[in-house]
Scaffold this active site. Structure first.
Site, PDB file in Angstrom:
ATOM      1  N   SER A 326      -1.725   1.064  49.260  1.00  0.00           N
ATOM      2  CA  SER A 326      -2.388   0.127  48.261  1.00  0.00           C
ATOM      3  C   SER A 326      -3.825   0.743  48.555  1.00  0.00           C
ATOM      4  CB  SER A 326      -2.182  -1.292  48.636  1.00  0.00           C
ATOM      5  OG  SER A 326      -2.941  -2.069  47.848  1.00  0.00           O
ATOM      6  N   ASP A 337     -10.549  13.125  45.968  1.00  0.00           N
ATOM      7  CA  ASP A 337     -11.017  13.658  44.514  1.00  0.00           C
ATOM      8  C   ASP A 337     -12.560  14.177  44.408  1.00  0.00           C
ATOM      9  OD1 ASP A 337      -8.385  13.559  43.690  1.00  0.00           O
ATOM     10  OD2 ASP A 337      -8.877  12.307  42.070  1.00  0.00           O
ATOM     11  N   LYS A 351       1.779   2.801  46.687  1.00  0.00           N
ATOM     12  CA  LYS A 351       1.610   1.513  46.085  1.00  0.00           C
ATOM     13  C   LYS A 351       0.452   1.524  45.234  1.00  0.00           C
ATOM     14  CE  LYS A 351       0.763  -3.161  46.071  1.00  0.00           C
ATOM     15  NZ  LYS A 351      -0.295  -3.875  45.710  1.00  0.00           N
TER      16      LYS A 351
END
Length: 482
Positions: A326, A337, A351
């Site tokens: 999560s 990224d 998740k």
């Protein structure tokens, strides 16, 4: 979902707010008799499936008239609500009074208990850590002790959440624990009576892991995590700030999304894109950046204000494993990224959904999934997870005790555009091994950061430090809290 979702969307991993009811699907066309019945509507124009509502009421009437015992109305309808939410996905549920108190504790970071972190491993409930100065620490509990019972009731078969609730309570009351651990209390069971106190849930722990390398472990994302991380980073600021940072998110189940935004924002410049949230309706869509409105609540101070400039430039490694989920995946994906950190460890849990908590009354609520989130580059986390840049398997763990991932859960939310990755299942990695000589991922991170620091010792390193000094100036002391 109303447009107010965007401003509220990051208050919780279960997002507290209000929402309008979405229109239900029309009756199944295959059942002409049911479809012909006039729909039942609420003031919000919600179309109810009359046949299904009548079936529920018929079952209720049968139970009340024929059940051998006395059927409690509240339990019956609470059970119906629980079943309705559970049919959606593994992260949607009905929240009773105890579950609401857990959310309050997560949101504030304050609770009444004994100050111990536990985890289940091979059918044993083992202590991972105790808070400094807590009742548990004063009673002599240490990592690796095994809790066998709470107030005379065996913990076998209980979830860690249920055990945690039993250990919390009213300040000054006593909880009785049955504890055993060879080498500490001996092989026999020891009974300890420990008084509960008001405590702060310390989710951030910091220590040096090598020469000039600081290791910061976040066990979960709670209401105070952003402020606690900022305080830890300010303590590291001195004449010689760290040459590298290790952000350890292993076994971090997630928590408050707003806390994850604050954590990522401590290492990325303002305005940097962290993730996008995509829901069923336009009001549930948002692009989330390092911006106060996504991590700062009304009347709260800006926890990222006054951070030393080096926190956004120092070499950074992030440690993850199959139990990183999560908000932990959200942070990891953003740092990866944005090319801000090297991710080390094993595939994360996967998740990648956001839940909304909608109160029903004073003491209960419903929690259901309202959006998926995607990394800055558009990668979906749901049922995929984050793939580390350096795969490092743990040492000294049971290879037969494998972790389940999101894609293994029954009725899990399917990825929006592709099938789930068939990543290899990794073994369970106990938190008590973190920071020990068997911690291969930590060692890999220290080695990586040390080599990165060595590459900057020549002329290029000198130019790098000069350019950083010219750009950011000398780091200033953090201002006093407002």
């Amino acid at each position: 979902m109303t447009p107010t979702f965007v401003s509220r969307a990051l208050a919780l991993a279960a997002l507290v707010g209000t929402a309008s009811l979405a229109h239900a699907a029309p009756a199944d066309a295959a059942n002409a008799a049911d479809a012909a019945r006039p729909p039942v509507q609420t003031q919000d124009q919600l179309v109810l499936p009359q046949a299904e509502v009548e079936k529920l009421l018929a079952a209720y009437a049968l139970i009340k008239q024929n059940y051998v015992g006395q059927a409690d109305d509240k339990k019956l309808f609470d059970g119906a609500l629980a079943g309705m939410l559970a049919s959606l996905d593994p992260h949607s549920s009905y929240l009773d009074k105890d579950a609401m108190l857990d959310i309050q504790r997560e949101n504030t970071g304050e609770y009444v208990g004994i100050g111990v972190e536990v985890e289940e491993h091979q059918d044993e409930l083992r202590i991972v850590s105790t808070s400094d100065g807590s009742p548990a620490a004063r009673a002599g509990l240490v990592p690796n002790d095994v809790i066998v019972s709470v107030d005379g009731t065996a913990v076998a078969g209980m979830s860690t959440e249920e055990v945690g609730r039993r250990m919390r309570g009213v300040p000054g009351t006593v909880v009785t624990l049955g504890v055993t651990h060879a080498g500490h209390f001996g092989n026999k069971l020891t009974t300890l009576r420990i008084a509960r106190e008001e405590l702060h849930n310390a989710t951030v722990q910091t220590r040096m892991a090598g020469s000039g390398v600081a290791w910061i472990r976040i066990s979960e994302f709670g209401g105070a995590t952003g402020a606690d991380l900022a305080a830890a980073l300010r303590k590291l600021d001195g004449k010689e700030p760290p040459r590298g940072l290790i952000l350890d998110l292993r076994n971090d189940p997630g928590g408050l999304v707003a806390a994850g935004v604050a954590v990522a924002g401590a290492f990325l410049p303002p305005g940097t894109v962290l993730f996008s949230a995509r829901g069923r309706e336009d009001g549930a869509n948002a692009v989330v950046t390092v911006d106060q409105r996504f991590y700062r609540g009304p009347g709260e101070p800006d926890v990222l204000a006054g951070l030393p400039a080096w926190t956004r430039t120092v070499p950074l490694a992030v440690l993850v494993n199959g139990a990183s989920a999560s908000a932990a995946e959200l942070v990891t994906g953003a740092l990866q990224d944005q090319h801000r950190a090297t991710v080390i460890g094993t595939q994360t849990f996967g998740k990648g959904s956001i839940q909304s908590v909608i109160p029903l009354g004073q003491d209960d609520a419903v929690k259901f999934t309202v959006a998926r989130y995607f990394t800055p580059n558009g990668r979906e986390i749901q049922a995929h997870g984050i793939t580390p840049d350096m795969r490092v398997l743990p040492r000294g763990v049971d290879r037969d005790d494998l972790l389940l991932r999101e894609s293994d859960l029954a009725n899990h939310l399917r990825p929006a555009s592709a099938t789930a990755d068939s990543a290899a299942r990794d073994p369970v990695e106990p938190s008590r091994l973190f920071g020990t000589r068997d911690d291969k991922a930590l060692q890999a991170a220290v080695t990586l950061l040390a080599s990165s620091d060595q590459r900057k010792t020549g002329l290029s390193g000198l130019l790098h430090r000069w350019s950083a000094a010219l750009k950011f100036g000398k780091p200033k002391a953090a201002p006093a809290a407002q």
